[in-house]
Motif scaffolding. Sequence first.
Motif, PDB file in Angstrom:
ATOM      1  N   GLN A 204     -36.076  -7.910   4.239  1.00  0.00           N
ATOM      2  CA  GLN A 204     -35.417  -8.108   2.959  1.00  0.00           C
ATOM      3  C   GLN A 204     -33.917  -8.213   3.168  1.00  0.00           C
ATOM      4  O   GLN A 204     -33.402  -7.931   4.248  1.00  0.00           O
ATOM      5  CB  GLN A 204     -35.742  -6.943   2.012  1.00  0.00           C
ATOM      6  N   ALA A 205     -33.208  -8.605   2.112  1.00  0.00           N
ATOM      7  CA  ALA A 205     -31.756  -8.755   2.204  1.00  0.00           C
ATOM      8  C   ALA A 205     -31.072  -7.456   2.607  1.00  0.00           C
ATOM      9  O   ALA A 205     -30.036  -7.472   3.276  1.00  0.00           O
ATOM     10  CB  ALA A 205     -31.197  -9.255   0.867  1.00  0.00           C
ATOM     11  N   ASP A 206     -31.660  -6.307   2.209  1.00  0.00           N
ATOM     12  CA  ASP A 206     -31.040  -5.030   2.537  1.00  0.00           C
ATOM     13  C   ASP A 206     -31.610  -4.401   3.808  1.00  0.00           C
ATOM     14  O   ASP A 206     -31.309  -3.256   4.129  1.00  0.00           O
ATOM     15  CB  ASP A 206     -31.187  -4.061   1.365  1.00  0.00           C
ATOM     16  N   THR A 207     -32.462  -5.157   4.553  1.00  0.00           N
ATOM     17  CA  THR A 207     -32.959  -4.659   5.839  1.00  0.00           C
ATOM     18  C   THR A 207     -31.788  -4.414   6.768  1.00  0.00           C
ATOM     19  O   THR A 207     -30.962  -5.302   7.009  1.00  0.00           O
ATOM     20  CB  THR A 207     -33.929  -5.665   6.486  1.00  0.00           C
ATOM     21  N   GLN A 208     -31.701  -3.217   7.321  1.00  0.00           N
ATOM     22  CA  GLN A 208     -30.542  -2.815   8.106  1.00  0.00           C
ATOM     23  C   GLN A 208     -30.965  -2.425   9.511  1.00  0.00           C
ATOM     24  O   GLN A 208     -31.999  -1.787   9.717  1.00  0.00           O
ATOM     25  CB  GLN A 208     -29.843  -1.638   7.424  1.00  0.00           C
TER      26      GLN A 208
ATOM     27  N   ALA B  61     -28.473  -9.415   4.756  1.00  0.00           N
ATOM     28  CA  ALA B  61     -27.718 -10.256   3.829  1.00  0.00           C
ATOM     29  C   ALA B  61     -26.365 -10.673   4.393  1.00  0.00           C
ATOM     30  O   ALA B  61     -25.838 -11.736   4.041  1.00  0.00           O
ATOM     31  CB  ALA B  61     -27.526  -9.523   2.502  1.00  0.00           C
ATOM     32  N   GLU B  62     -25.788  -9.863   5.281  1.00  0.00           N
ATOM     33  CA  GLU B  62     -24.480 -10.165   5.855  1.00  0.00           C
ATOM     34  C   GLU B  62     -24.553 -11.283   6.896  1.00  0.00           C
ATOM     35  O   GLU B  62     -23.543 -11.890   7.249  1.00  0.00           O
ATOM     36  CB  GLU B  62     -23.885  -8.905   6.477  1.00  0.00           C
TER      37      GLU B  62
ATOM     38  N   SER C  53     -25.908  -4.364  11.141  1.00  0.00           N
ATOM     39  CA  SER C  53     -25.554  -4.834   9.799  1.00  0.00           C
ATOM     40  C   SER C  53     -26.801  -4.957   8.938  1.00  0.00           C
ATOM     41  O   SER C  53     -27.929  -4.715   9.394  1.00  0.00           O
ATOM     42  CB  SER C  53     -24.844  -6.189   9.874  1.00  0.00           C
ATOM     43  N   ARG C  54     -26.581  -5.347   7.673  1.00  0.00           N
ATOM     44  CA  ARG C  54     -27.686  -5.689   6.789  1.00  0.00           C
ATOM     45  C   ARG C  54     -28.013  -7.172   6.955  1.00  0.00           C
ATOM     46  O   ARG C  54     -27.157  -7.981   7.315  1.00  0.00           O
ATOM     47  CB  ARG C  54     -27.321  -5.408   5.330  1.00  0.00           C
TER      48      ARG C  54
END
Length: 271
Positions: free
Chosen positions: A9-13, A39-40, A36-37
């Motif tokens: 997901q976009a917030d997968t870190q 999304a970055e 990073s996440r």
Amino acid sequence: MISHSLPLQADTQGYWLIVNQQRLYWPEAQHGLHFSRMAELVPLFGEPEQSGALGEFEGKPVYYWVVNDQRDDEENWQNPRQLLRYGDAVFELAARAVQVALFMQTHRFCGQCGSAMHLVSWELAALCHRCGHRCYPRIAPCVLVAVVKGEQLLLARSSRHKAGFFSILAGFVESAETLEQAAIREVKEEVGIDIDQLEYVGSQPWPFPHSLMTGFIARYVGGDIRCQPNEIEEAHWFEPDALPEVPPVQTLSGQMIEQVKQQIAGNKKAT
């Protein structure tokens, strides 16, 4: 086990290894794995063609991110060998990322019936739903052989290496061949000498593109050096304290050369 079915997901870190054409995004300013996440990363690399879980590093997840488009920032992309300086853990993750990316790129279609392949969720494999053909990543075993004669070590220069750079002998294992048989055969083919008393040293993944290096120290039995045409430019016996330029100790071949040096030095002290 590597899972490709994990939804990112976009917030997968976590830590990310970005792969492009068998290279990794690793600019000079980056001194370790990039955390990073997800999304970055999209603004920098676009949506990944493939991505998934790769393993763990220092207790945190590591993911791979595959992009195959042409990049403008060529200076920021490194081959995995250049990451040996960051230690075995980082190098092994880098090697795995590159090899997984190659596996997925080369197994999009079934080699048996031509249908689309699908990644298996519980193991690193590709499956054809039409005919049931299942594929796993190719691993090509290769033998490294450090040949010792008395207090000398045999080193050779491949036709692919620059003048003055020498290493121990190496070659790929053939079908229905043991590692030991391959080592004996390769030494005979490449320099014309016979060996015995093979001692297993260790192994190292080598993603160029999918090799597994296995190392042996062997004793010289007989024969004169005769270099294999188009393969070995020159080969000589060297004293441990007068070696030419050799591979760095981060590589298995470099470690084996250092081990032989220490063994010969130990034998001298014992006598």
